[in-house]
Design a protein around this motif. Structure first.
Motif, PDB file in Angstrom:
ATOM      1  N   VAL A 164       0.828  -1.379  -0.044  1.00  0.00           N
ATOM      2  CA  VAL A 164      -0.030   0.655   0.197  1.00  0.00           C
ATOM      3  C   VAL A 164       0.617   1.305  -0.129  1.00  0.00           C
ATOM      4  O   VAL A 164       0.243   1.973  -0.551  1.00  0.00           O
ATOM      5  N   PHE A 165       1.765   1.808   0.886  1.00  0.00           N
ATOM      6  CA  PHE A 165       3.233   2.467   0.886  1.00  0.00           C
ATOM      7  C   PHE A 165       3.403   2.480  -0.123  1.00  0.00           C
ATOM      8  O   PHE A 165       2.665   3.948  -1.191  1.00  0.00           O
ATOM      9  N   ALA A 166       4.187   1.273  -1.833  1.00  0.00           N
ATOM     10  CA  ALA A 166       4.673   1.671  -2.384  1.00  0.00           C
ATOM     11  C   ALA A 166       3.636   2.567  -3.715  1.00  0.00           C
ATOM     12  O   ALA A 166       3.397   3.251  -3.971  1.00  0.00           O
ATOM     13  N   MET A 167       2.089   2.168  -3.831  1.00  0.00           N
ATOM     14  CA  MET A 167       0.848   2.959  -4.269  1.00  0.00           C
ATOM     15  C   MET A 167       1.020   4.427  -3.612  1.00  0.00           C
ATOM     16  O   MET A 167       1.064   4.874  -4.221  1.00  0.00           O
ATOM     17  N   LEU A 168       0.766   4.283  -3.065  1.00  0.00           N
ATOM     18  CA  LEU A 168       0.606   6.471  -2.154  1.00  0.00           C
ATOM     19  C   LEU A 168       2.018   6.510  -1.983  1.00  0.00           C
ATOM     20  O   LEU A 168       1.464   7.657  -2.542  1.00  0.00           O
ATOM     21  N   ASP A 169       3.128   6.238  -3.151  1.00  0.00           N
ATOM     22  CA  ASP A 169       4.545   7.361  -2.880  1.00  0.00           C
ATOM     23  C   ASP A 169       4.681   6.888  -4.724  1.00  0.00           C
ATOM     24  O   ASP A 169       4.861   6.109  -4.849  1.00  0.00           O
ATOM     25  N   ALA A 170       3.515   8.165  -4.904  1.00  0.00           N
ATOM     26  CA  ALA A 170       3.635   7.666  -6.254  1.00  0.00           C
ATOM     27  C   ALA A 170       4.759   7.950  -7.293  1.00  0.00           C
ATOM     28  O   ALA A 170       5.191   7.525  -8.144  1.00  0.00           O
ATOM     29  N   SER A 187     -12.794  -4.910   1.605  1.00  0.00           N
ATOM     30  CA  SER A 187     -11.549  -6.194   1.564  1.00  0.00           C
ATOM     31  C   SER A 187     -10.089  -4.987   1.878  1.00  0.00           C
ATOM     32  O   SER A 187      -9.533  -5.655   2.091  1.00  0.00           O
ATOM     33  N   ILE A 188     -10.190  -4.193   1.464  1.00  0.00           N
ATOM     34  CA  ILE A 188      -9.522  -2.940   1.739  1.00  0.00           C
ATOM     35  C   ILE A 188      -8.967  -3.346   3.158  1.00  0.00           C
ATOM     36  O   ILE A 188      -7.442  -3.278   3.465  1.00  0.00           O
ATOM     37  N   ARG A 189      -9.953  -2.984   3.898  1.00  0.00           N
ATOM     38  CA  ARG A 189      -9.166  -2.823   5.136  1.00  0.00           C
ATOM     39  C   ARG A 189      -8.320  -4.614   5.861  1.00  0.00           C
ATOM     40  O   ARG A 189      -7.418  -5.154   5.970  1.00  0.00           O
ATOM     41  N   ALA A 190      -8.958  -5.607   5.169  1.00  0.00           N
ATOM     42  CA  ALA A 190      -8.564  -7.101   5.257  1.00  0.00           C
ATOM     43  C   ALA A 190      -7.062  -7.027   4.786  1.00  0.00           C
ATOM     44  O   ALA A 190      -6.356  -7.993   4.896  1.00  0.00           O
ATOM     45  N   HIS A 191      -7.032  -6.543   3.819  1.00  0.00           N
ATOM     46  CA  HIS A 191      -5.496  -6.298   2.712  1.00  0.00           C
ATOM     47  C   HIS A 191      -4.652  -5.630   4.050  1.00  0.00           C
ATOM     48  O   HIS A 191      -3.815  -6.465   4.067  1.00  0.00           O
ATOM     49  N   VAL A 192      -5.134  -4.654   4.544  1.00  0.00           N
ATOM     50  CA  VAL A 192      -3.773  -3.679   5.408  1.00  0.00           C
ATOM     51  C   VAL A 192      -3.720  -4.302   6.839  1.00  0.00           C
ATOM     52  O   VAL A 192      -2.900  -3.630   7.447  1.00  0.00           O
ATOM     53  N   THR A 193      -5.051  -5.338   6.865  1.00  0.00           N
ATOM     54  CA  THR A 193      -4.338  -5.116   8.606  1.00  0.00           C
ATOM     55  C   THR A 193      -4.142  -6.776   8.546  1.00  0.00           C
ATOM     56  O   THR A 193      -3.857  -7.273   9.690  1.00  0.00           O
ATOM     57  N   GLY A 194      -3.191  -7.374   7.510  1.00  0.00           N
ATOM     58  CA  GLY A 194      -2.717  -9.092   6.708  1.00  0.00           C
ATOM     59  C   GLY A 194      -4.020  -9.939   7.773  1.00  0.00           C
ATOM     60  O   GLY A 194      -3.545 -11.322   7.737  1.00  0.00           O
ATOM     61  N   ASP A 195      -4.923  -9.558   6.790  1.00  0.00           N
ATOM     62  CA  ASP A 195      -5.585 -10.903   7.413  1.00  0.00           C
ATOM     63  C   ASP A 195      -6.417 -10.707   5.867  1.00  0.00           C
ATOM     64  O   ASP A 195      -6.712 -12.409   5.545  1.00  0.00           O
ATOM     65  N   GLY A 196      -5.652 -11.412   4.672  1.00  0.00           N
ATOM     66  CA  GLY A 196      -6.112 -11.175   3.328  1.00  0.00           C
ATOM     67  C   GLY A 196      -6.521 -11.111   2.777  1.00  0.00           C
ATOM     68  O   GLY A 196      -7.906 -11.048   3.283  1.00  0.00           O
ATOM     69  N   SER A 197      -6.945 -10.896   1.332  1.00  0.00           N
ATOM     70  CA  SER A 197      -7.526  -9.954   0.691  1.00  0.00           C
ATOM     71  C   SER A 197      -7.425 -10.441  -0.663  1.00  0.00           C
ATOM     72  O   SER A 197      -6.532 -10.021  -0.959  1.00  0.00           O
ATOM     73  N   PRO A 198      -8.084 -11.031  -2.032  1.00  0.00           N
ATOM     74  CA  PRO A 198      -7.880 -11.551  -2.635  1.00  0.00           C
ATOM     75  C   PRO A 198      -7.714  -9.918  -3.562  1.00  0.00           C
ATOM     76  O   PRO A 198      -7.107 -10.043  -4.588  1.00  0.00           O
ATOM     77  N   MET A 199      -8.797  -9.633  -3.412  1.00  0.00           N
ATOM     78  CA  MET A 199      -8.777  -7.902  -4.216  1.00  0.00           C
ATOM     79  C   MET A 199      -7.498  -6.722  -3.513  1.00  0.00           C
ATOM     80  O   MET A 199      -6.925  -6.794  -4.285  1.00  0.00           O
ATOM     81  N   GLY A 200      -7.348  -7.259  -2.905  1.00  0.00           N
ATOM     82  CA  GLY A 200      -5.807  -6.480  -2.132  1.00  0.00           C
ATOM     83  C   GLY A 200      -4.747  -7.175  -2.383  1.00  0.00           C
ATOM     84  O   GLY A 200      -3.666  -6.080  -3.209  1.00  0.00           O
ATOM     85  N   SER A 201      -4.832  -8.209  -2.836  1.00  0.00           N
ATOM     86  CA  SER A 201      -3.636  -8.955  -3.239  1.00  0.00           C
ATOM     87  C   SER A 201      -3.112  -8.628  -4.702  1.00  0.00           C
ATOM     88  O   SER A 201      -2.333  -8.475  -5.305  1.00  0.00           O
ATOM     89  N   ALA A 202      -4.619  -8.730  -5.685  1.00  0.00           N
ATOM     90  CA  ALA A 202      -4.290  -8.255  -7.124  1.00  0.00           C
ATOM     91  C   ALA A 202      -4.270  -6.728  -6.888  1.00  0.00           C
ATOM     92  O   ALA A 202      -3.220  -6.563  -7.943  1.00  0.00           O
TER      93      ALA A 202
END
Length: 175
Positions: free
Chosen positions: A10-16, A148-163
């Motif tokens: 996520v940080f890498a995406m924010l770091d445009a 789904s984004i919450r699950a990704h950033v909290t480390g709970d896993g998210s297929p959407m976040g992974s993609a």
């Protein structure tokens, strides 16, 4: 994926600009970019709301007020509580900008426009949409998107976040 790895993506995406620092300008440009992608004026009430929420989020993240956020600062801040109180409202407001028919859901074109405006490659956005559209109706609801984004950033896993935050950004991960 563990929480640190998810946060790095996520940080890498924010770091445009890929310099290892998220600047205030980079973070706040997210609203401008989504509004522009959706053809909205900067003084549209929904854009003003999203910008205000983005400014509040930035103030929360940038605890030392220097206008720059390194990964260690982001990682110390990011988590379930910050997501629920700060990030979810911002993400919801950005989602609302992309929801052109105001029905609480995005089709593929709206979703892709939103996510590419937020610095995800279009191919990642399309893969994320497919992962999130579990029932195959061609629509992604606001609550499911945010969860789904919450699950990704909290480390709970998210297929959407992974993609969304896949290897396309891996070369820009903080060390």
């Amino acid at each position: 994926m563990n929480q640190t790895a998810a946060q790095q993506l996520v940080f890498a995406m924010l770091d445009a600009d890929g310099d290892g620092i998220v600047s205030r300008e980079e973070y706040l440009a997210r609203t401008t970019n989504v509004a522009r992608a959706m053809g909205l004026d900067q003084d549209d009430p929904a854009v003003v709301t999203a910008r205000t929420l983005g400014e509040r989020a930035w103030e929360s993240m940038d605890a030392d007020g220097d206008g720059r956020l390194a990964f260690d600062q982001y990682a110390a801040w990011a988590g379930a509580e910050a997501f629920d109180t700060v990030c979810a409202p911002v993400l919801g407001a950005l989602f609302d900008l992309a929801d052109t028919d105001h029905d609480g859901a995005l089709g593929l074109a709206e979703f892709t426009a939103l996510r590419t405006a937020l610095n995800n490659p279009a191919a990642n956005a399309e893969a994320a949409f497919t992962a999130l559209d579990a029932d195959g109706d061609g629509r992604v609801g606001r609550d499911d998107y945010i969860a789904s984004i919450r699950a990704h950033v909290t480390g709970d896993g998210s297929p959407m976040g992974s993609a969304l935050y896949s290897a396309a950004r891996a070369e820009r991960l903080p060390a």
